[in-house]
Enzyme design. Structure first.
Site, PDB file in Angstrom:
ATOM      1  N   HIS A 207       3.836  12.355   2.707  1.00  0.00           N
ATOM      2  CA  HIS A 207       3.833  11.222   3.550  1.00  0.00           C
ATOM      3  C   HIS A 207       3.621   9.576   3.130  1.00  0.00           C
ATOM      4  CE1 HIS A 207       1.510   9.960   7.329  1.00  0.00           C
ATOM      5  NE2 HIS A 207       0.410   8.967   6.825  1.00  0.00           N
TER       6      HIS A 207
ATOM      7  N   THR B  46      -5.641   6.154  10.594  1.00  0.00           N
ATOM      8  CA  THR B  46      -4.494   6.363  10.787  1.00  0.00           C
ATOM      9  C   THR B  46      -3.396   7.350  10.807  1.00  0.00           C
ATOM     10  OG1 THR B  46      -3.317   5.343   8.680  1.00  0.00           O
ATOM     11  CG2 THR B  46      -3.590   2.961  10.907  1.00  0.00           C
ATOM     12  N   THR B  47      -4.058   8.592   9.691  1.00  0.00           N
ATOM     13  CA  THR B  47      -3.728   9.162  10.063  1.00  0.00           C
ATOM     14  C   THR B  47      -4.172  10.875  10.499  1.00  0.00           C
ATOM     15  OG1 THR B  47      -4.270   9.559   8.320  1.00  0.00           O
ATOM     16  CG2 THR B  47      -1.873   9.094   7.790  1.00  0.00           C
TER      17      THR B  47
ATOM     18  N   HIS C 160       2.673   2.363   3.466  1.00  0.00           N
ATOM     19  CA  HIS C 160       3.357   2.237   4.779  1.00  0.00           C
ATOM     20  C   HIS C 160       4.025   1.189   5.061  1.00  0.00           C
ATOM     21  CE1 HIS C 160       0.436   5.333   5.969  1.00  0.00           C
ATOM     22  NE2 HIS C 160      -0.492   4.151   5.525  1.00  0.00           N
TER      23      HIS C 160
ATOM     24  N   HIS D 297      -2.623   3.395  -0.336  1.00  0.00           N
ATOM     25  CA  HIS D 297      -1.937   4.007  -0.230  1.00  0.00           C
ATOM     26  C   HIS D 297      -0.623   2.924  -0.073  1.00  0.00           C
ATOM     27  CE1 HIS D 297      -4.099   4.786   3.014  1.00  0.00           C
ATOM     28  NE2 HIS D 297      -3.072   4.687   3.415  1.00  0.00           N
TER      29      HIS D 297
ATOM     30  N   HIS E 150      -2.811  -0.191   1.832  1.00  0.00           N
ATOM     31  CA  HIS E 150      -3.773   0.328   2.093  1.00  0.00           C
ATOM     32  C   HIS E 150      -5.208   0.766   1.175  1.00  0.00           C
ATOM     33  CE1 HIS E 150      -2.361   1.831   7.041  1.00  0.00           C
ATOM     34  NE2 HIS E 150      -3.033  -0.368   6.689  1.00  0.00           N
TER      35      HIS E 150
END
Length: 185
Positions: free
Chosen positions: A57, A168-169, A84, A82, A101
């Site tokens: 992801h 957010t996931t 995005h 991580h 993040h």
């Protein structure tokens, strides 16, 4: 995207219903906020060994214990960070090239997530170090023999926006946590 993308997360699994509800749902477009003098976030980051994994992801980096931020009379330890691309946060409709993040947790298990919003430009040393040590296979964790210093991820201007939001996931839980967005400018 598609059948298993974010637009359908709330329908895929009943435990993920918050993903489709939209209440305090991240990602957010920070607009028309109220200007206040926010307490400065205090950072106690140190050079640390790290590991990196492509979890399918995102690229997730775990650093050794001992890296903290303090704000609003609470201290949170960095758990992982991580990426995005593009950013999941916008400011007044402006999207950013990428976001980092930085996920922190306090002794009671409450989270504080710091979003560092990035624009395309000169190479960023810490990110380049992570890229230089990416695993060759997904779901394989790599433990490089170098250290990183999370202070190198922070912009010179430490002004920030804060908001209450959700993860957010999936499961997109909206349990209380502090989120702060810090544009790199």
């Amino acid at each position: 995207e598609g059948e298993f993308g974010p637009a359908n997360w709330g329908k895929i699994n009943t435990k993920w219903s918050a993903c489709g509800a939209g209440a305090r749902q991240s990602p957010v477009d920070l607009r028309d906020g109220i200007r206040v003098d926010l307490e400065k976030i205090q950072f106690d980051y140190r050079p640390s060994p790290f590991s990196v994994i492509d979890n399918g992801h995102t690229i997730e980096v775990t650093v050794d214990r001992g890296n903290y931020l303090s704000v609003q009379n609470s201290t949170y330890e960095l758990q992982q960070f991580h990426f995005h691309r593009p950013s999941e946060e916008r400011i007044n409709g402006k999207s950013f090239e990428m976001v980092v993040h930085m996920v922190h947790r306090d002794a009671q298990g409450q989270q504080a997530v710091l979003a560092v919003l990035l624009e395309r430009g000169a190479a960023q040393g810490l990110i380049q170090t992570v890229w230089n040590h990416l695993p060759l296979e997904k779901h394989t964790r790599v433990h490089p023999s170098v250290v990183i210093n999370m202070n190198d991820m922070l912009p010179a201007n430490r002004d920030y926006f804060t908001y209450m939001g959700s993860l957010t996931t999936p499961p997109c839980s909206a349990r209380p946590f502090m989120a702060a967005a810090m544009p790199c400018s």
